[in-house]
Design an enzyme around this catalytic site. Structure first.
Site, PDB file in Angstrom:
ATOM      1  N   PHE A   1      34.482  51.189  19.674  1.00  0.00           N
ATOM      2  CA  PHE A   1      34.983  52.436  20.262  1.00  0.00           C
ATOM      3  C   PHE A   1      36.408  52.773  19.821  1.00  0.00           C
ATOM      4  O   PHE A   1      36.954  53.797  20.224  1.00  0.00           O
ATOM      5  CB  PHE A   1      34.895  52.383  21.792  1.00  0.00           C
ATOM      6  CG  PHE A   1      35.685  51.262  22.434  1.00  0.00           C
ATOM      7  CD1 PHE A   1      37.041  51.411  22.721  1.00  0.00           C
ATOM      8  CD2 PHE A   1      35.068  50.044  22.740  1.00  0.00           C
ATOM      9  CE1 PHE A   1      37.766  50.383  23.308  1.00  0.00           C
ATOM     10  CE2 PHE A   1      35.794  49.013  23.331  1.00  0.00           C
ATOM     11  CZ  PHE A   1      37.144  49.173  23.615  1.00  0.00           C
TER      12      PHE A   1
ATOM     13  N   ARG B   1      46.720  49.819  38.879  1.00  0.00           N
ATOM     14  CA  ARG B   1      45.379  49.572  38.299  1.00  0.00           C
ATOM     15  C   ARG B   1      44.308  49.755  39.368  1.00  0.00           C
ATOM     16  O   ARG B   1      43.257  50.333  39.118  1.00  0.00           O
ATOM     17  CB  ARG B   1      45.285  48.150  37.739  1.00  0.00           C
ATOM     18  CG  ARG B   1      46.028  47.913  36.451  1.00  0.00           C
ATOM     19  CD  ARG B   1      45.323  48.432  35.237  1.00  0.00           C
ATOM     20  NE  ARG B   1      44.133  47.686  34.860  1.00  0.00           N
ATOM     21  CZ  ARG B   1      43.492  47.840  33.706  1.00  0.00           C
ATOM     22  NH1 ARG B   1      43.936  48.717  32.810  1.00  0.00           N
ATOM     23  NH2 ARG B   1      42.425  47.154  33.439  1.00  0.00           N
TER      24      ARG B   1
ATOM     25  N   THR C   1      37.432  50.550  34.597  1.00  0.00           N
ATOM     26  CA  THR C   1      37.484  51.292  33.329  1.00  0.00           C
ATOM     27  C   THR C   1      36.365  52.325  33.220  1.00  0.00           C
ATOM     28  O   THR C   1      36.603  53.470  32.826  1.00  0.00           O
ATOM     29  CB  THR C   1      37.392  50.301  32.138  1.00  0.00           C
ATOM     30  OG1 THR C   1      38.441  49.343  32.282  1.00  0.00           O
ATOM     31  CG2 THR C   1      37.523  51.018  30.806  1.00  0.00           C
TER      32      THR C   1
ATOM     33  N   ARG D   1      39.700  57.242  38.907  1.00  0.00           N
ATOM     34  CA  ARG D   1      38.521  57.359  38.033  1.00  0.00           C
ATOM     35  C   ARG D   1      37.251  57.589  38.839  1.00  0.00           C
ATOM     36  O   ARG D   1      36.363  58.340  38.418  1.00  0.00           O
ATOM     37  CB  ARG D   1      38.399  56.110  37.163  1.00  0.00           C
ATOM     38  CG  ARG D   1      39.461  56.061  36.045  1.00  0.00           C
ATOM     39  CD  ARG D   1      39.614  54.662  35.490  1.00  0.00           C
ATOM     40  NE  ARG D   1      40.437  54.621  34.279  1.00  0.00           N
ATOM     41  CZ  ARG D   1      40.864  53.480  33.729  1.00  0.00           C
ATOM     42  NH1 ARG D   1      40.560  52.309  34.286  1.00  0.00           N
ATOM     43  NH2 ARG D   1      41.590  53.513  32.631  1.00  0.00           N
TER      44      ARG D   1
ATOM     45  N   HIS E   1      45.465  55.988  31.983  1.00  0.00           N
ATOM     46  CA  HIS E   1      45.723  54.642  31.464  1.00  0.00           C
ATOM     47  C   HIS E   1      46.753  53.981  32.360  1.00  0.00           C
ATOM     48  O   HIS E   1      47.712  54.619  32.780  1.00  0.00           O
ATOM     49  CB  HIS E   1      46.275  54.693  30.028  1.00  0.00           C
ATOM     50  CG  HIS E   1      46.840  53.369  29.597  1.00  0.00           C
ATOM     51  ND1 HIS E   1      46.043  52.389  29.032  1.00  0.00           N
ATOM     52  CD2 HIS E   1      48.078  52.840  29.701  1.00  0.00           C
ATOM     53  CE1 HIS E   1      46.796  51.313  28.806  1.00  0.00           C
ATOM     54  NE2 HIS E   1      48.038  51.568  29.200  1.00  0.00           N
TER      55      HIS E   1
ATOM     56  N   GLU F   1      54.258  48.422  26.466  1.00  0.00           N
ATOM     57  CA  GLU F   1      53.873  49.835  26.431  1.00  0.00           C
ATOM     58  C   GLU F   1      55.052  50.742  26.785  1.00  0.00           C
ATOM     59  O   GLU F   1      55.242  51.793  26.160  1.00  0.00           O
ATOM     60  CB  GLU F   1      52.688  50.063  27.372  1.00  0.00           C
ATOM     61  CG  GLU F   1      51.433  49.354  26.870  1.00  0.00           C
ATOM     62  CD  GLU F   1      50.271  49.324  27.854  1.00  0.00           C
ATOM     63  OE1 GLU F   1      49.211  48.806  27.486  1.00  0.00           O
ATOM     64  OE2 GLU F   1      50.426  49.807  29.006  1.00  0.00           O
TER      65      GLU F   1
HETATM   66  P1  DAT Z   1      41.468  50.173  30.616  1.00  0.00           P
HETATM   67  O1  DAT Z   1      41.796  51.583  30.194  1.00  0.00           O
HETATM   68  O2  DAT Z   1      40.817  50.151  31.965  1.00  0.00           O
HETATM   69  O3  DAT Z   1      42.621  49.228  30.505  1.00  0.00           O
HETATM   70  P2  DAT Z   1      40.450  48.913  28.217  1.00  0.00           P
HETATM   71  O4  DAT Z   1      41.840  48.514  27.921  1.00  0.00           O
HETATM   72  O5  DAT Z   1      39.392  47.850  28.177  1.00  0.00           O
HETATM   73  O6  DAT Z   1      40.333  49.649  29.624  1.00  0.00           O
HETATM   74  O7  DAT Z   1      40.006  50.045  27.193  1.00  0.00           O
HETATM   75  C1  DAT Z   1      40.888  51.089  26.820  1.00  0.00           C
HETATM   76  C2  DAT Z   1      40.137  52.385  26.823  1.00  0.00           C
HETATM   77  O8  DAT Z   1      39.142  52.357  25.814  1.00  0.00           O
HETATM   78  C3  DAT Z   1      39.368  52.685  28.122  1.00  0.00           C
HETATM   79  O9  DAT Z   1      40.177  53.299  29.083  1.00  0.00           O
HETATM   80  C4  DAT Z   1      38.259  53.556  27.642  1.00  0.00           C
HETATM   81  C5  DAT Z   1      37.976  53.044  26.259  1.00  0.00           C
HETATM   82  N1  DAT Z   1      36.856  52.080  26.274  1.00  0.00           N
HETATM   83  C6  DAT Z   1      36.894  50.800  26.714  1.00  0.00           C
HETATM   84  N2  DAT Z   1      35.705  50.198  26.594  1.00  0.00           N
HETATM   85  C7  DAT Z   1      34.897  51.122  26.044  1.00  0.00           C
HETATM   86  C8  DAT Z   1      33.516  51.147  25.677  1.00  0.00           C
HETATM   87  N3  DAT Z   1      32.735  50.068  25.834  1.00  0.00           N
HETATM   88  N4  DAT Z   1      33.016  52.294  25.152  1.00  0.00           N
HETATM   89  C9  DAT Z   1      33.794  53.387  24.996  1.00  0.00           C
HETATM   90  N5  DAT Z   1      35.092  53.441  25.325  1.00  0.00           N
HETATM   91  C10 DAT Z   1      35.643  52.329  25.847  1.00  0.00           C
HETATM   92 MG    MG Z   2      43.653  48.479  28.898  1.00  0.00          MG
END
Ligand code: DAT
Ligand code: MG
Length: 149
Positions: free
Chosen positions: A57, A85, A91, A102, A115, A126
């Site tokens: 992704f 969070r 997520t 969300r 985010h 960040e």
């Molecule tokens: P978060 O935003 O909860 O910290 P993350 O760091 O695992 O989640 O991922 C960053 C972003 O990437 C998330 O907000 C949405 C996207 N994302 C994560 N996992 C995904 C997936 N399996 N398919 C599509 N988009 C995804």
């Molecule tokens: Mg993240």
């Protein structure tokens, strides 16, 4: 007191949800210490989401976050990283509890509105890639004693 990095993502900006998201952190009692309305460059997006490089992704995530403006913010308060969070929810919005940002405002994992840093270390990293030190404002809200014991 802890600081965390929050972004209101392009979907939430486009949908007119900036105020709604900010309201929740303000009403909870967190303190805003930095805020920028901006377009994210490809370089910044790839740096910010560096931990996801190589995942299926990743390309979609970078093109989404660079597609339209975001609001980048720093919020401060007790256990800000974990509390914020929790306020955002899981997520994938389908797993996010009702009452979370969300869970209330989003449907699709790739359009999950916000985010938030996932640890104090991520928050430091960040914040430093989105803000210069002098862009963060040190101030004491008058209501502090009505929020903290
Ligand atoms: P978060 O935003 O909860 O910290 P993350 O760091 O695992 O989640 O991922 C960053 C972003 O990437 C998330 O907000 C949405 C996207 N994302 C994560 N996992 C995904 C997936 N399996 N398919 C599509 N988009 C995804
Ligand atoms: Mg993240």
């Amino acid at each position: 007191m802890e600081r965390t990095f929050v972004a209101i993502k392009p979907d939430a900006v486009q949908r007119g949800l900036i105020g709604e998201v900010i309201d929740r952190f303000e009403q909870r009692g967190f303190k805003l210490v930095g805020m920028k309305f901006m377009k994210v460059s490809n370089e910044l997006a790839e740096k910010h989401y560096g931990e996801h490089k190589g995942k299926p992704f990743f390309g979609g995530l970078v093109s989404f976050i660079t597609s339209a403006p975001i609001v980048a913010m720093v919020w401060e308060g007790k256990d800000a990283v974990d509390n914020i969070r929790k306020m955002m929810g899981k997520t994938n919005p389908k797993d996010a509890d009702t009452g979370t940002i969300r869970g209330d405002l989003a449907i699709d994992i790739g359009r999950n509105a916000v985010h938030g840093s996932d640890s104090v270390e991520s928050a430091k990293r960040e914040i430093s890639i989105f803000f210069k030190e002098e862009e963060l404002v040190n101030w004491e809200p008058e209501i502090h004693k009505w929020i903290y014991e």
